[in-house]
Design a protein around this motif. Sequence first.
Motif: not given
Length: 324
Positions: A131-156
């Motif tokens: 998501l970080m990469y595709t937010q800045k680049n438009e050269n990706i055809k599609c994304l499959v996101l398995d369990s991404p986190f929004l904020v690292l603080e909560d994970v830690v």
Amino acid sequence: MFDGYCRQIMQPNRVMYNKSDLECGFPRQDFQLQGLQCSLYKCNQYTQSCILYLHGYNGSRLEAVQYAPLACKNDFDFCSFDFQAAGQSLGDFVTFGLKEEENIAVVVRHLKEKYLHVILWGRSMGATTALMYTQKNENIKCLVLDSPFLVLEDVVINLIKLKLHTPDIINKGLYLLIRRSIAKLFQFQINKVQLPLNLNITCPMLLLSSKQDSLIPQYHFDTIFKGYQGLKRQVVLQCNHNEQRSSEIVQTIIAFIQAMTPQTRFSPTKFPNRLLGDLDEEKYIATGIKIKQKIMRNQSVSSHNKNSAQIQKEKALMQLSNLK
């Protein structure tokens, strides 16, 4: 002792493996890009599309071997690599996506020289980094996101909770100590690892999430899905964060990628000196459609096995269309 725990977070044990462990039954090309160790699995057809798998925290490209055969059987080439400080790649410590985003850029740049379409399939940290990469680049055809986190603080904080079984008020205090210690030891601010609430991404996305995930809170998945701008689908899993994905889930992922990625082929004798990335997308797709129509007019009725395979594919796509 406390510094040692912080080092464990930033420098997790690397997955140890041999090159023979990367075999999956399809031809494999190993290569290196700026210290990143990569593997490319080739399908038996000439394809314009490549899936790039992004492993999770404390993972490696070995994680992708189980998925490569199904991708290749469905006429996709499949690439994976070790993020920095993981597996056999160079690097001193992980950054949970901040520097790993640059790793993706290096590999995607290489793949775009050969393929018209690149698909990102990320797991956990790999999904967030996608998501970080595709937010800045438009050269990706599609994304499959398995369990991404929004904020690292909560994970830690959840990592601390799972390890120490302490109440939230203590966990938050320990998190502040860990954050300061990591900043001192590695000059890295873990509180900077977070995604924007509104994701300015328009390519199609499939999100895999689970309410039973003990590491990533449910609101992370809900916020990412709500803030995503492009076409989006969601699959709700019934498993914990690190559990292996079933064959049915993997088939659903491949069906989604197939539906979102035009699969047309070309003959290497017709374009002997050209890379896939050099072809004009619209003209190439139109040519592929004409070729397919000509073949359909000239071919006899497909064999029973081909009919069966088509029925299975249509069934998978129908199930996918019913996802919310």
